[in-house]
Design an enzyme around this catalytic site. Structure first.
Site, mmCIF file in Angstrom:
data_model
loop_
_atom_site.group_PDB
_atom_site.id
_atom_site.type_symbol
_atom_site.label_atom_id
_atom_site.label_comp_id
_atom_site.label_asym_id
_atom_site.label_seq_id
_atom_site.Cartn_x
_atom_site.Cartn_y
_atom_site.Cartn_z
ATOM 1 N N ILE A 19 -9.752 -35.566 9.466
ATOM 2 C CA ILE A 19 -11.105 -35.665 8.922
ATOM 3 C C ILE A 19 -11.207 -36.833 7.954
ATOM 4 C CG2 ILE A 19 -12.760 -34.528 7.389
ATOM 5 C CD1 ILE A 19 -11.943 -31.868 8.665
ATOM 6 N N ASP A 38 -3.481 -41.832 -0.122
ATOM 7 C CA ASP A 38 -2.770 -40.883 0.734
ATOM 8 C C ASP A 38 -1.285 -40.877 0.390
ATOM 9 O OD1 ASP A 38 -3.746 -39.583 3.696
ATOM 10 O OD2 ASP A 38 -1.587 -39.682 3.337
ATOM 11 N N ASP A 62 0.002 -39.181 -4.464
ATOM 12 C CA ASP A 62 0.373 -37.777 -4.351
ATOM 13 C C ASP A 62 -0.618 -36.990 -5.183
ATOM 14 O OD1 ASP A 62 1.430 -35.254 -4.412
ATOM 15 O OD2 ASP A 62 3.363 -35.833 -5.283
ATOM 16 N N VAL A 63 -1.561 -36.315 -4.524
ATOM 17 C CA VAL A 63 -2.648 -35.672 -5.262
ATOM 18 C C VAL A 63 -2.170 -34.509 -6.120
ATOM 19 C CG1 VAL A 63 -4.434 -36.379 -3.641
ATOM 20 C CG2 VAL A 63 -3.253 -34.176 -3.303
ATOM 21 N N ASN A 89 -10.368 -34.815 -0.191
ATOM 22 C CA ASN A 89 -10.157 -34.367 1.187
ATOM 23 C C ASN A 89 -8.721 -33.942 1.459
ATOM 24 O OD1 ASN A 89 -10.944 -34.293 4.179
ATOM 25 N ND2 ASN A 89 -9.229 -35.736 4.152
ATOM 26 N N TYR A 154 -3.938 -20.399 1.849
ATOM 27 C CA TYR A 154 -4.905 -21.436 2.227
ATOM 28 C C TYR A 154 -6.328 -20.942 1.996
ATOM 29 C CZ TYR A 154 -7.421 -24.799 5.150
ATOM 30 O OH TYR A 154 -8.299 -25.753 5.612
ATOM 31 N N LYS A 158 -9.348 -22.520 -0.573
ATOM 32 C CA LYS A 158 -10.660 -22.984 -0.124
ATOM 33 C C LYS A 158 -11.790 -22.163 -0.736
ATOM 34 C CE LYS A 158 -9.194 -26.405 2.315
ATOM 35 N NZ LYS A 158 -9.486 -27.804 1.936
ATOM 36 N N THR A 189 -7.738 -31.723 14.193
ATOM 37 C CA THR A 189 -7.021 -32.695 13.372
ATOM 38 C C THR A 189 -5.524 -32.434 13.538
ATOM 39 O OG1 THR A 189 -6.894 -31.254 11.435
ATOM 40 C CG2 THR A 189 -8.887 -32.625 11.650
ATOM 41 N N LEU A 191 -3.595 -31.595 11.219
ATOM 42 C CA LEU A 191 -3.341 -30.422 10.387
ATOM 43 C C LEU A 191 -3.616 -29.137 11.165
ATOM 44 C CD1 LEU A 191 -2.610 -29.878 7.323
ATOM 45 C CD2 LEU A 191 -5.065 -29.569 6.978
#
Length: 260
Positions: A19, A38, A62-63, A89, A154, A158, A189, A191
């Site tokens: 995405i 990324d 690295d978020v 994202n 997960y 979200k 995707t 993922l």
């Protein structure tokens, strides 16, 4: 609409594939300068070169690390002098397990990447967004509203992201900053394909992902990218605190998996 993001600088996490890649392409097509942040720098550079004609930036980020996010945003500001939007994202989907089978390390990792990352980008980017009266956008998921079996951590991230979007919209409205989220059901995707392969019957799971969408198929990421362009554009100038379904009607009623 061509040029609706003209002259905007967009900081996009997880923009190298899936995405995120589709959003990077759509943002650039709409006239924005895209910073692809990324953890996979090689993939980010490939997307920048192959899909964005080398216009913009590809940065390692690295978020889950405040220091890494801060350095990437500072690099962006040093190059362009402004920041108009942050699109949160980046995400991971594993582990695909019930809660009691999820390890503490797995729980901490998925929350660090999927949720605390929003804290990091906001912490380091908020002053620039105040200056530009910019936008924050996050990629949520329909499972954050509806739930999903064997995917507890997960789903929790979200659901929290959807609630956080509302809180941030209230906090930052006085600065003219809009905060929204996009909520796909299933989108093909890398993922999602990884998650499918983790299921007991991958073929049946793939059929299920097609069947749950009222419109009859599981889409590619471009459908999400088109909605993202709208939410970051001036056409959405009076929309904030919203989680927009881009789901093909998957949340409408009850649909059973047809045995084949």
């Amino acid at each position: 609409m061509q040029g609706e993001l003209a002259n905007k600088v967009i900081f996009l996490t997880g923009g190298a594939q899936g995405i995120g890649r589709e959003c990077a392409i759509a943002y650039a097509r709409a006239g924005a300068t895209v910073v692809i942040a990324d953890i996979n720098l090689e993939a980010a550079q490939a997307t920048l070169t192959n899909d964005l004609c080398g216009i913009g930036l590809a940065l390692h980020c690295d978020v889950a690390s405040s220091e890494s996010v801060g350095a990437a945003i500072q690099h962006t500001l040093a190059c362009y002098g402004r920041l108009d939007a942050i699109h949160n994202n980046a995400a991971i989907s594993t582990p695909s397990k019930p809660l009691h089978e999820t390890t503490s390390a797995q729980w901490d990792q998925i929350f660090a990447v999927n949720l605390k990352s929003v804290y990091h980008t906001t912490l380091h980017g908020i002053d620039a967004l105040k200056a530009s009266r910019g936008c924050i956008l996050s990629t949520a998921s329909m499972v954050g509203t509806l739930g999903q079996e064997n995917h507890a951590a997960y789903v929790a991230t979200k659901g929290a992201l959807i609630a956080l979007t509302k809180a941030m919209a209230l906090d930052y409205a006085p600065y003219g900053i809009r905060v929204n989220a996009i909520s796909p059901a299933a989108v093909w995707t890398p993922l999602l394909r990884q998650w499918v392969q983790e299921q007991p019957d991958p073929a049946a799971t793939e059929d299920f992902l097609n069947d749950i969408h009222v419109l009859g198929f599981c889409p590619e990421g471009d459908v999400v990218a088109d909605a993202a362009v709208f939410l970051l554009s001036d056409r959405a100038r009076f929309i904030t605190g919203v989680t927009l379904p881009v789901s093909g009607g998957a949340e409408l009623g009850y649909r059973r998996l047809v045995t084949r």
